[in-house]
Design a protein around this motif. Structure first.
Motif, short mmCIF file in Angstrom:
data_model
loop_
_atom_site.label_atom_id
_atom_site.label_comp_id
_atom_site.label_asym_id
_atom_site.label_seq_id
_atom_site.Cartn_x
_atom_site.Cartn_y
_atom_site.Cartn_z
N ARG A 1 -3.03 12.96 7.36
CA ARG A 1 -3.78 11.75 7.02
C ARG A 1 -2.95 10.78 6.16
N ASP B 1 -1.96 6.93 7.29
CA ASP B 1 -2.26 5.72 6.51
C ASP B 1 -1.00 4.93 6.22
N LYS C 1 -0.40 1.12 7.64
CA LYS C 1 -0.08 0.04 6.71
C LYS C 1 1.20 -0.67 7.16
N SER D 1 -9.32 5.59 8.41
CA SER D 1 -8.10 5.18 7.74
C SER D 1 -8.38 4.22 6.59
N SER D 2 -7.50 4.23 5.59
CA SER D 2 -7.60 3.27 4.50
C SER D 2 -7.30 1.86 4.98
N GLU D 3 -6.77 1.73 6.20
CA GLU D 3 -6.43 0.42 6.76
C GLU D 3 -7.55 -0.16 7.62
#
Length: 274
Positions: free
Chosen positions: A222, A226, A230, A253-255
């Protein structure tokens, strides 16, 4: 059943690979890495991973074998035809509004997707205003991609995929066959730059209008997913497009908040305007 000693050996092997050759697989999905390294160990006849590590450190001839197993080279032209149809019918109309285009095929493997997109862009009249950037960390794969030669036994599937993707011509127009091989037209690669680039360690790669990275993220953990997403976001122009594999998603995802679902079914995303 997990063997803690084997796990430690694999960890040390990957660290040695990074320190000695600067290929970083330390954040790849552990189960996938372990499976492929076990296959390689058996093929090369090593009794354990410590012996493989020693050989890797002192004999550079083993490196291509390790890279071949750790970088998955499985693809086909117009793989998942619906994806390419969506590129053709939904993404291309937007791309037509730009005077010039940059397309990045990240993790290009042996070049099947490079040639697929080159053919698609030629059929849609965009080839001459487009530069394609095909990257991978495997030098043997890059060489195969730049050669554009595939087994003739694969052409039937390539042809079927091309037709299903909305192809506007016959795939046979783009290759010549001899001695059991299909050699694709060199001009398809005239506007392709082949380059060594690591999604794990390297920086932003230009300002792209379309990035296609399919079936690569599934091999990352993970954190690395990410990091890679990014990198893609920062490499895209405003409202640029990102295409992922059928089993990949931005959902967790953090994106995710930086992209819109452009075609949810085909895993095509568009970078938000702001």
């Amino acid at each position: 059943m997990n063997d803690p000693v084997e796990d430690l050996e694999i960890q040390l092997l990957l660290e040695a690979l990074y320190q000695r050759y600067h290929y970083d697989f330390r954040d790849y999905a552990p189960a996938s890495i372990k499976r492929r390294l076990r296959q390689l160990k058996e093929k090369l006849g090593f009794t354990n991973f410590s012996a493989m590590q020693e050989s890797l450190l002192h004999d550079t001839r083993i490196l291509p074998h390790v890279l071949a197993y750790l970088t998955v080279q499985v693809s086909e032209m117009f793989r998942d035809p619906g994806y390419f149809r969506a590129i053709r019918e939904k993404v291309v109309p937007v791309l037509r509004t730009y005077p010039s285009l940059k397309v990045w095929i990240a993790g290009c493997s042996a070049g099947e997707e490079v040639h697929s997109l080159a053919i698609l862009f030629r059929e849609e009249g965009l080839e001459q205003r487009t530069m394609f950037y095909a990257t991978d960390i495997n030098q043997a794969a890059l060489k195969a991609a730049s050669d554009g030669i595939y087994g003739l036994d694969r052409i039937k599937l390539f042809t079927e995929n091309h037709q299903k993707s909305g192809g506007k011509s016959s795939l046979s127009n783009y290759y010549s066959a001899a001695y059991g091989k299909a050699s694709f037209d060199r001009t398809l690669r005239d506007r392709v730059v082949f380059s060594d680039h690591s999604l794990v360690t390297d920086a932003v790669f230009g300002e792209m209008h379309l990035i296609s990275c399919r079936n690569v993220l599934i091999y990352f953990d993970r954190t690395l997913q990410d990091r890679t997403l990014k990198l893609f976001r920062e490499s895209l122009v405003r409202k640029g497009f990102l295409g992922l594999g059928a089993k990949e998603s931005l959902r967790f995802s953090s994106e995710a908040d930086f992209f819109l679902d452009f075609d949810k079914n085909e895993r095509i995303y568009q970078k938000r305007d702001a």
